[in-house]
Design a protein around this motif. Structure first.
Motif, PDB file in Angstrom:
ATOM      1  N   HIS A 241      -7.219   3.919  -1.711  1.00 54.50           N
ATOM      2  CA  HIS A 241      -8.476   4.282  -2.432  1.00 54.50           C
ATOM      3  C   HIS A 241      -9.461   4.192  -1.306  1.00 54.50           C
TER       4      HIS A 241
ATOM      5  N   ASN B 274       0.844  -1.103  -0.001  1.00 49.82           N
ATOM      6  CA  ASN B 274      -0.023  -0.159   0.044  1.00 49.82           C
ATOM      7  C   ASN B 274       0.812   1.334  -0.024  1.00 49.82           C
TER       8      ASN B 274
ATOM      9  N   THR C 266       1.649   2.164  -3.604  1.00 48.75           N
ATOM     10  CA  THR C 266       0.512   2.684  -4.623  1.00 48.75           C
ATOM     11  C   THR C 266      -0.373   3.912  -4.493  1.00 48.75           C
TER      12      THR C 266
ATOM     13  N   THR D 116      -2.735   5.761  -7.033  1.00 51.24           N
ATOM     14  CA  THR D 116      -4.134   5.836  -6.860  1.00 51.24           C
ATOM     15  C   THR D 116      -4.585   7.237  -6.624  1.00 51.24           C
TER      16      THR D 116
ATOM     17  N   CYS E  20      -5.358  -1.625  -1.737  1.00 55.33           N
ATOM     18  CA  CYS E  20      -6.644  -0.380  -2.141  1.00 55.33           C
ATOM     19  C   CYS E  20      -6.812   0.447  -0.832  1.00 55.33           C
TER      20      CYS E  20
ATOM     21  N   PHE F 253      -9.012  -3.174  -8.593  1.00 54.15           N
ATOM     22  CA  PHE F 253      -7.738  -3.687  -7.976  1.00 54.15           C
ATOM     23  C   PHE F 253      -7.300  -4.944  -8.024  1.00 54.15           C
TER      24      PHE F 253
ATOM     25  N   HIS G  37      -7.879   8.797  -9.225  1.00 54.26           N
ATOM     26  CA  HIS G  37      -8.968   9.383  -8.775  1.00 54.26           C
ATOM     27  C   HIS G  37      -9.043  10.824  -9.138  1.00 54.26           C
TER      28      HIS G  37
END
Length: 591
Positions: free
Chosen positions: A82, A50, A53, A57, A79, A73, A61
Motif C-alpha cells: 500500500h 507483507n 498481501t 492490495t 501495508c 489495515f 487499489h
C-alpha cells in the motif's frame, strides 16, 4: 513493463497501474514482490506478512479509489505494498528507521493512511463508526473497507463490531485476509472453523453477506469480486486465503522466523536479551514447580514462552490476540491453585487493565505478569511503546511491581515472585543485557528497598534508576566523574511498594535527587518517590527524567534513548546542567 527498481522509484504511479488490463496485475505483483524482498533484506522490516498481501492490495487499489474510499489495515504492518502504490516507494528503504517511513499505516505520512493501526482487531469498529457517520447518499460513493487478518478477527473487539455492524445493517466491506497465522500459528475454535468453512452460517447469522473462500493471490479474480462488492449496500465479508511469506521460499517454510527481519547493515545481538533470560528462567521455574503454567496472547516467541511451550505444551496457553481474556483466564487458573505467569508486551497490557483491577487485584489473587518491551521499543513507533504501564498500575493495591536491571536480577525476581501471595508485575526492556561488561551487584530482594551500584564519599547528588536505565546511568557517571561531579547511584528495583522509612532516610542525605525511568514522567514513579518527602523537614531538590513525549517515533533503541535524552551522555549533561543551575541560584540567593 516496469522493472523492479522502477516500481520503488515511483515511475509507475497508481494512475498508471489502474490503467493496465487486470490480467497484467499478476506481473506487477511479482515485480513488486521481488523489489520488496531486495529492499527489506537490506533495510529490515516486517517481511512474511507483507509478501502475502501484495496481490490483495493491488486489486483493492485497482478497483477502489483511495483516499476517497477508505482502507483500514488490521494490523497496519501488512501495508508495505500500500505504501509503495501510494507514492512512497522512493523512501521505502528507510522503513522503520529513525526519520524514515513508519512500519505501520500513519495518517501523518499520507492521506491514503486513514488510521494509525499498530494494535489488532480495531478496524471493524472504526469502519462501523465511519459508515454510521456518513450521510446515506455518500455510502455508495465513499466505501469503507476493513482488511483484517484471521488472527485479528479472533480479538474480542472484532466480535463486538461484527455483532453491531450486522445489527445495524451497515454497508461495511470486510476483507478477511486468512493466512492461518498471527505472528505465530493461529489458534482457537475460530481458526479451526475458518480452516474447514463450507457454509455461510457463521457470518450470515450475524447479518453479513458472505463470499468465499477465494484465492487471495489471484489478482483477476479479486478485481472481479471487488468490482461486484462496490454495488453491495449491506454488511459484506469477502474471505480470501493467502500465504504468509509468499514467493520467498524460506519465509514460506518458516513465516514465524521471517515475520520481522533485520537488515544486513544492522548490528547483530552480542549479548542475551531480557526475553531470552526470561525464557530460560520460566523453563527452570516450571521444572521446579509442577503447578506453574504460562499464558501468552499470540506472542509465544516474542515473549519467550515458546521454549516452555515446546518442552511442556500442556502447561502453556496461547489464547490468541485476546489480552483481556488472557488475564481473566489467568485468574481462573489461579483460583484453581496454579502458579500463573502471564507474559505480555507492555503496550498490549493496556487492553487488559480492567481485568487486572477487577479479576486479579480485587480478588487478591497470586499471579505473575511479565511485561516485555517495557520502555522504548525499537522499530514499531508510537503504537508499541511500553511507556504507560507504571502510570497505569502503580496506584493499584495488592500489587508488587519490579524492574530488573540485569539478567541475573530478572531470574532472581521471577523466582521470588513465584513465592508471593499477591500479584507481582515485572517489567523489562527490549534490550540486550551486557552483564559481562558491568560488575552488577546481586543482593537478596528486600521489599521496597533499592540497591547501590555506585557510592562515593560526600556525594551531593543521588541518581535513582529503574530497570534497564541503570546501565545508562553507569555510563553517565563516567562522564560526570570526568567533570569532578560526585554522584551516588541507587537502582530502585521496586516500583511498588516503596519502603517509606528507607527512602525518606536515604533521600534526606542529598541536595539533589534525580529519578530516571523508561516510562512517562507525568504520573510516573519518580513523582511518586518525590511525594514521600513532601512532609519532610529536610527535602532535596528533585529532577525527574523519563519519557516526556509519549508518542515516540520509530527508530533503534539507541535512537529513541537519544531522542528522549535518556542515553548516558544526555543524562550526564542534564544532571550537570541542572546542578550548575542550582549552584548558581544558591550563590545568587546568598548575595
Amino acid at each position: 513493463m516496469m522493472n523492479n527498481n522502477e516500481i520503488l522509484e515511483g515511475k509507475f504511479p497508481l494512475a498508471y497501474i489502474k490503467s493496465l488490463p487486470a490480467q497484467q496485475l499478476a506481473d506487477v505483483a511479482q515485480r513488486m514482490r521481488s523489489a520488496m524482498v531486495e529492499s527489506l533484506l537490506e533495510s529490515g522490516g516486517h517481511f512474511s506478512s507483507n509478501l502475502g498481501t501484495i496481490e490483495l492490495t493491488l486489486a483493492l487499489h485497482y478497483v477502489f479509489n483511495s483516499p476517497r474510499d477508505k482502507f483500514l489495515f488490521d494490523v497496519g504492518h501488512q501495508c508495505y505494498a500500500h505504501k509503495i502504490i501510494t507514492g512512497r516507494g522512493e523512501a521505502f528503504a528507510s522503513i522503520r528507521q529513525f526519520g524514515g517511513l513508519s512500519g505501520f499505516t500513519r495518517p501523518q505520512e499520507s492521506e491514503h493512511d486513514i488510521l494509525s493501526s499498530g494494535h489488532a482487531s480495531v478496524s471493524l469498529s472504526v469502519a462501523a463508526g465511519m459508515v454510521a457517520g456518513q450521510a446515506l447518499e455518500m455510502r455508495k460513493q465513499e466505501r469503507v473497507l476493513a482488511i483484517i487478518g484471521d488472527a485479528g478477527l479472533s480479538g474480542g473487539i472484532a466480535f463486538e463490531a461484527l455483532n453491531h455492524i450486522g445489527a445495524m445493517g451497515l454497508p461495511v466491506i470486510v476483507i478477511l485476509n486468512d493466512n492461518q497465522m498471527s505472528i505465530a500459528p493461529g489458534c482457537g475454535a475460530l481458526h479451526e472453523h475458518l480452516a474447514i468453512l463450507e457454509d455461510r452460517n457463521f457470518f450470515t447469522t450475524l447479518g453479513f453477506e458472505y463470499w468465499g473462500d477465494y484465492d487471495g493471490h489471484d489478482c483477476a479474480l479479486m478485481v472481479d469480486l471487488f468490482t461486484k462488492a462496490k454495488a453491495v449496500q449491506r454488511p459484506l465479508l469477502i474471505h480470501l486465503k493467502t500465504q504468509k511469506g509468499k514467493g520467498y521460499p524460506a519465509a514460506e517454510i518458516d513465516p514465524i522466523a521471517y515475520h520481522g527481519i533485520t537488515g544486513k547493515g544492522q548490528a547483530k545481538a552480542s549479548a542475551p536479551s531480557y526475553t531470552q533470560i526470561f525464557s530460560e528462567a520460566l523453563v527452570g521455574l516450571a521444572q521446579k514447580h509442577e503447578d506453574v503454567v504460562a499464558i501468552t496472547a499470540a506472542m509465544p516467541s516474542g515473549t519467550g514462552v515458546d521454549k516452555l511451550e515446546k518442552l511442556m505444551p500442556q502447561r502453556c496457553y496461547d489464547v490468541g490476540i485476546a489480552e483481556q481474556h488472557a488475564v481473566a483466564f489467568a485468574s481462573g487458573l489461579a483460583l484453581a491453585g496454579k502458579r500463573v505467569v502471564v507474559a505480555l508486551y507492555a503496550t498490549f497490557l493496556q487492553r487488559a487493565v480492567d481485568q487486572v483491577i477487577h479479576d486479579v487485584v480485587m480478588q487478591r489473587l497470586p499471579m505473575i505478569i511479565t511485561l516485555d518491551r517495557a520502555g522504548v521499543v525499537a522499530g514499531d513507533g508510537e503504537s508499541h511503546q511500553g511507556v504507560y504501564d507504571i502510570a497505569l498500575l502503580q496506584s493499584l493495591p495488592n500489587l508488587i511491581f519490579l524492574a530488573p536491571a540485569s539478567g541475573e536480577e530478572l531470574k532472581l525476581m521471577l523466582s521470588w515472585a513465584s513465592e508471593q501471595s499477591t500479584l507481582v508485575v515485572i517489567r523489562y526492556a527490549k534490550a540486550e543485557i551486557p552483564d559481562a561488561q558491568l560488575k552488577i551487584p546481586l543482593e537478596p530482594l528486600v521489599l521496597g528497598v533499592g540497591v547501590f551500584w555506585h557510592r562515593v564519599e560526600d556525594a551531593a547528588i543521588l541518581l535513582v534508576s529503574l530497570g534497564s536505565l541503570a546501565i545508562e546511568v553507569e555510563r553517565a557517571i563516567e562522564y560526570l566523574g570526568e567533570r569532578n561531579i560526585a554522584v551516588d547511584h541507587c537502582h530502585a528495583r521496586f516500583i511498588k511498594p516503596l519502603n517509606v522509612e528507607y527512602w525518606q532516610s536515604l533521600l534526606a542525605k542529598y541536595s539533589l535527587v534525580v529519578t530516571l525511568e523508561e516510562a512517562v514522567v507525568d504520573g510516573g514513579w519518580g513523582v511518586q518517590l518525590a511525594s514521600l518527602m513532601s512532609m519532610a523537614q529536610e527535602r532535596p531538590r528533585f529532577l525527574h527524567l523519563g519519557v516526556e513525549s509519549s508518542l515516540l517515533p520509530h527508530g533503534s533503541r539507541d535512537d529513541l534513548l537519544r531522542f528522549c535524552q535518556l542515553d548516558g551522555t544526555s543524562i550526564a549533561q542534564r544532571v550537570a546542567s541542572y546542578y550548575q543551575y542550582l549552584d548558581d541560584k544558591s550563590s545568587a540567593d546568598v548575595v
